[in-house]
Design a protein around this motif. Structure first.
Motif, short mmCIF file in Angstrom:
data_model
loop_
_atom_site.label_atom_id
_atom_site.label_comp_id
_atom_site.label_asym_id
_atom_site.label_seq_id
_atom_site.Cartn_x
_atom_site.Cartn_y
_atom_site.Cartn_z
N ARG A 133 29.71 25.54 53.07
CA ARG A 133 29.05 25.23 52.24
C ARG A 133 28.41 24.10 52.91
O ARG A 133 26.99 23.75 53.07
N ASP A 134 29.28 23.01 53.33
CA ASP A 134 28.74 21.87 54.01
C ASP A 134 27.87 22.09 55.18
O ASP A 134 26.97 21.38 55.56
N ARG A 154 34.36 29.23 51.73
CA ARG A 154 34.76 27.82 51.78
C ARG A 154 34.04 26.64 51.67
O ARG A 154 32.97 26.91 52.17
N ARG A 155 34.47 25.48 51.79
CA ARG A 155 33.76 24.45 51.41
C ARG A 155 33.11 23.99 52.89
O ARG A 155 31.87 23.65 52.79
N ASP A 174 28.22 13.07 48.83
CA ASP A 174 28.67 14.18 48.13
C ASP A 174 27.56 14.51 46.98
O ASP A 174 27.66 13.92 45.97
#
Length: 442
Positions: free
Chosen positions: A267-268, A263-264, A380
């Protein structure tokens, strides 16, 4: 004990003449791939102080990288660094093949491995282990890693150094310097000798596993009981100058988080944790693990922790150097160009008496590089083209002869770590709230 049914590894050339012969063959492959016209073009760009551009066919590139992968050691390490610049030095096809050097090395054959184990642990070394896996789980430029379990039940990862690597560092660096001069890899007028000397010192440290064990233990003290990170413990009874014994740690290389199965948010979080750790290393620990290889970080999905590996490239940073970087970062965040200039002079990025237009060009580049530090909220990295902008502007300035000074050689590996942290966040397409994070560290 597990047995290796048939060794497919290639022996590490350990004698100086043997390594020189292999490097000569690699250089021959390079020269043959470039051709007469290419060599003439290289000579012209070198004379004009412009960056070299190497036109290599895929076949000759594979031969070249095969030679470096077989040699391991300093030659392969420098090839890995060349491959990180591959988009500008090589054709796209050659750059893609060169990039494999960051992920491969030939393991040594069983006969050579057995000699190393007997030399380090003595005859009957296998009696120390309930299980020893002869097939390595990883092989890099300096050594390879094996899983093992001791008689008393400890599950270990043993990093075993390739024979002759330490002894070959000095001659490898000298030969690489000659190769770099021959092919015009450095801009005209730049003395790369201090940087090669710094690389030589660092490689000697990376090849000393006793020193790495000390660095790992010092780093563990700084990280403490942080629930987000795990650092394997050293097992001193099985650690020597050529074998490093650590707890075996589960996990996948952190860059795998870029895959669709993660999931994002994961990663974040991983990128944020590692970016914060990079800042803490410099501004709090004064102890920086300077190798940006993504494989040095494992993600343990079961615990959510990041496992930190490979402390051979760990460097203490002098307090005065930390303070100079602190002033530079604080000035960049606040847009204080006078403060940036003073810090840049102290760091050697510009000379105190350089022409104003030269200094302003460097300040513009530093302002560009600090874009994520000034960005409010989450930056980002996945949508940013900042790397391309920095790369092309910085490389053009570097080769233009504009700057008369070079930063202190000890900053070389710090730059490598900063770039590695940026590239990992980019690889993960992560959003990181870097501005507030940096302010907290300053």
């Amino acid at each position: 004990m597990s047995q290796h049914p048939e060794s497919r590894g290639l022996a590490v050339p350990s004698r100086r003449l043997s390594r020189l012969w292999h490097l000569g063959r690699a250089t021959g492959d390079l020269a043959a791939g470039i051709g007469v016209k290419g060599l003439i073009d290289l000579a012209r760009t070198r004379a004009g102080g412009q960056p070299a551009r190497i036109q290599l066919s895929p076949e000759h590139t594979r031969r070249f990288t095969d030679r470096l992968a077989r040699m391991r050691g300093a030659v392969m390490k420098m090839g890995q660094l060349m491959s990180m610049d591959g988009s500008d030095i090589f054709t796209p096809e050659a750059a893609e093949i060169m990039s494999t050097l960051r992920e491969r090395a030939e393991p040594m054959p069983l006969s050579q491995l057995s000699r190393v184990l007997e030399t380090e642990y003595g005859a009957g070394w296998d009696k120390r282990f309930k299980r020893f896996e002869f097939t390595p789980i990883a092989a890099a430029s300096i050594g390879q890693v094996h899983r093992a379990e001791t008689r008393d039940g400890r599950r270990l990862a043993l990093k075993i150094q390739f024979p002759g690597v330490r002894e070959s560092i000095d001659s490898d660096i000298a030969n690489l310097a000659m190769l770099g001069r021959s092919f015009g890899m450095a801009p005209k007028g730049l003395d790369i000798a201090p940087f090669l000397e710094e690389a030589r010192r660092q490689l000697h440290r990376e090849a000393d596993y006793d020193a790495e064990a000390e660095a790992l233990e010092s780093y563990r003290v700084w990280v403490g009981d942080d629930p987000d990170f795990h650092i394997p413990a050293v097992h001193r009874d099985l650690t020597t100058r050529n074998i490093l014994a650590m707890d075996f740690a589960e996990g996948v290389p952190v860059d795998r988080l870029a895959g669709p199965e993660y999931r994002r948010a994961e990663r974040d979080r991983a990128a944020t944790l590692l970016m914060r750790l990079t800042l803490r290393e410099l501004f709090e620990f004064g102890l920086v693990q300077t190798d940006p290889n993504f494989g040095n970080y494992l993600y343990d999905a079961a615990s959510g922790r990041i496992v930190l590996l490979d402390f051979g490239a760990t460097k203490p940073v002098a307090p005065e150097l930390v303070e100079q970087y602190r002033r530079l970062a604080a000035s960049a965040i606040s847009g204080d160009r006078a403060g940036m200039r003073a810090a840049s002079v102290a760091l050697g990025y510009v000379g105190a008496d350089d022409p104003d237009e030269h200094v302003e060009a460097m300040m513009d580049l530093l302002e560009l590089a600090s874009e994520p530090l000034r960005h409010p909220g989450h930056y980002d990295f996945g949508l940013s083209d900042l790397f391309e902008r920095i790369y092309h502007r910085g490389r053009a300035l570097f080769h233009s002869g504009v700057f008369s000074t070079a930063p202190a050689p000890e900053t070389l590996f710090l730059h490598r770590k900063f770039m590695g942290s940026f590239m990992l966040s980019r690889r993960l397409r992560a959003r990181v709230e870097l501005c507030e994070m940096a302010r907290a560290c300053l």
